[in-house]
Design a protein around this motif. Structure first.
Motif: not given
Length: 281
Positions: A73-76, A128-129, A159-166, A173-175
């Protein structure tokens, strides 16, 4: 006079409460930071994750999910940007479904759960990253990428992580269900879809030991080893996806199979074998 004393009393109590709250908040943050802390360590061809977790009476999946939702809500990446509205999304011609709604087949969902399990390198049920980083380190530790390629690979993974999951953060984390939902939206977004698997060529180059531009069954076994799978599965998968029977895969074939795995819902496609045996649940 009495009124002034009462005001001073209230201010004193309020000040003490604020200090107490600050101490409690700081203690809570410190405890949370101690809960999840990990780093990648490589030794030769073996990479592992050093983790320090206090799991006493804690359901990590629920805990991490709550932290992730609160953190995002605040950073992603904003939800409205990550979750494109169907009316604004585009699908490519190589997607053999209408790609609308969440009506994808159980076969496709099973494939995505398979990849989630592979990317969940530390097997805690969440991506996780750190998992992403460890995944890339497994391929780099083979020693077949040159220095420039290794740097590019790391940068693309990040970059892929940041673009897809923030944001890159220990609380992000990604469940499994989140991964299914996100991959559905990635495939509906033409721009994200083209970028989502741009790291595939680096996996190919990492296992192309003789730098011939082709992968043999022996080199494909290296690929499966980095995925955490055994040689038997690699031999079976290679026999299926090597449709022309020449005993080798080109970079173009490798990348196409890797991408096709995510986009198709056709169970007859040989790409279903690319990431190993599909999980049962």
């Amino acid at each position: 006079m009495a009124l002034s004393l009462m005001r001073l009393g209230f201010r004193s109590v309020a000040s003490k409460l604020e200090r107490s709250a600050a101490i409690l908040s700081n203690t809570s943050v410190q405890n949370q930071m101690k809960l999840i802390h990990s780093k990648v360590t490589c030794n030769g061809n073996v990479c592992y994750l050093q983790a320090f977790q206090d799991q006493r009476d804690i359901d990590l999946s629920e805990y991490a999910g709550a932290l992730r939702r609160n953190y995002s809500k605040h950073h992603g990446r904003p939800e409205e940007n990550r979750r494109k509205k169907e009316s604004d999304s585009e699908s490519d011609s190589d997607c053999d479904t209408e790609c609308k709604g969440f009506d994808r087949s159980e076969f496709w969902r099973r494939k995505m759960r398979t990849v989630h399990n592979i990317l969940d390198v530390d097997k805690d049920g969440l991506i996780s990253f750190n998992d992403f980083l460890l995944f890339s380190e497994r391929f780099k530790s083979l020693g077949h990428l040159d220095e420039q390629q290794a740097k590019e690979f790391t940068a693309i993974i990040k970059l892929t992580w940041e673009e897809q999951w923030g944001a890159i953060d220990p609380y992000n984390f990604v469940t499994v269900e989140q991964y299914l939902e996100d991959m559905h939206h990635v495939l509906n977004d033409k721009t994200l879809k083209k970028k989502a698997h741009r790291w595939l060529p680096y996996l190919f180059k990492a296992v192309d030991k003789d730098k011939s531009g082709f992968i043999s069954v022996k080199e494909f076994k290296l690929f499966f080893r980095c995925l955490g799978l055994d040689n038997e599965h690699a031999a079976v998968a290679f026999a299926v996806i090597d449709v022309n029977g020449d005993g080798k895969l080109s970079l173009k074939e490798f990348v196409k199979l890797g991408k096709d795995f995510f986009t198709t819902e056709d169970e007859s496609r040989v790409s279903k074998m690319f990431w190993g045996p599909l999980i049962d649940v």
